[in-house]
Design an enzyme around this catalytic site. Sequence first.
Site, short mmCIF file in Angstrom:
data_model
loop_
_atom_site.label_atom_id
_atom_site.label_comp_id
_atom_site.label_asym_id
_atom_site.label_seq_id
_atom_site.Cartn_x
_atom_site.Cartn_y
_atom_site.Cartn_z
N HIS A 289 8.99 70.79 42.36
CA HIS A 289 8.84 69.64 42.86
C HIS A 289 10.17 69.04 43.40
CE1 HIS A 289 8.40 65.24 42.56
NE2 HIS A 289 7.34 65.39 42.51
N GLY A 290 11.26 69.17 42.51
CA GLY A 290 12.51 68.68 43.08
C GLY A 290 12.83 67.48 42.41
N ASP A 291 11.99 66.77 42.14
CA ASP A 291 12.49 65.39 41.58
C ASP A 291 11.17 64.97 40.65
OD1 ASP A 291 13.82 62.77 41.36
OD2 ASP A 291 12.76 62.16 42.97
N LEU A 292 11.09 65.77 39.58
CA LEU A 292 9.69 65.68 38.63
C LEU A 292 10.40 64.87 37.52
CD1 LEU A 292 7.19 68.31 37.88
CD2 LEU A 292 7.37 65.98 36.82
#
Length: 286
Positions: free
Chosen positions: A174-177
């Site tokens: 996700h990268g920004d979960l």
Amino acid sequence: MTLIEAELVKRLQEYARAWSVSVTELFETETSVIAFGIWKDQPVVLKVIKQAGDEWRAGELLEAFAEDGLVRVYEHVPGAVLVERLRPGNSVAGLALSGRDEEATDILAGVMLRMSACSSTSQFEFCPTVHDWAKGFERYLTGGDAQIPRRLVGAGQRAYLDLCTSQRQPRPLHGDLQHYNVLFDSHRGWLAIDPKGVLGELEYEVGAALRNPYENPELFISRSAIEKRLEQFTNKLNLDYERTLRWAFAQAVLSAIWLIEDGFAVNEMTPALRLAEVFRSMLAAE
């Protein structure tokens, strides 16, 4: 309404017409213009991104994940996306802020676990890698800014690059979960929204969650809180504890760098830097 706002509204209206969306509510965020509406008798969210960046290909990213723990996507083009509207749409942050941090952490780990089922990288070739994101350290070190101690930036960069080169099983992330990007839907449960998309090992994904909810940093700054959260994440996801901690340290430094790049001031009381110092002390004690 300013000129740029008018142009954004015009773009949104064009997509609404093209996708047959009946708009009922419109509002603006820092990075986008968002409309709630109805599409084929279903409540939806139409999001138009202001400029190319992390979210520009969000629709393509959601489609590639094929609903593994994420909101459904119905239509998309670069810079705009139509997704299901989650009802009631409350975020995990509310649980953590009301004293239910253990429950919130378990939910976040569960969403990460569902998303980890998508292990093939073939449909995610457009995504950056975690190594690509490491360039932030070099930009900062050569840029002349002095808000973050250079010793901390250097230590974060060394840890980050070492982890990049020793990764195991990189996968789509996700990268920004974190807490504000996981919402509840009464029919589908807890789901992630707004993926940035990055390729890296699963240990990387935990870092953002350890820096939130930002509204009350005292919830996650203490060593005892960090250890409890790390144990939950690493046990549920079968992760390497030390690597997860090292990623979290390096990412905390990098997140402070990104804050500066976004025009914000930071100092020793900035939560990301306070957290980085605690992470570093934990690593030194091992």
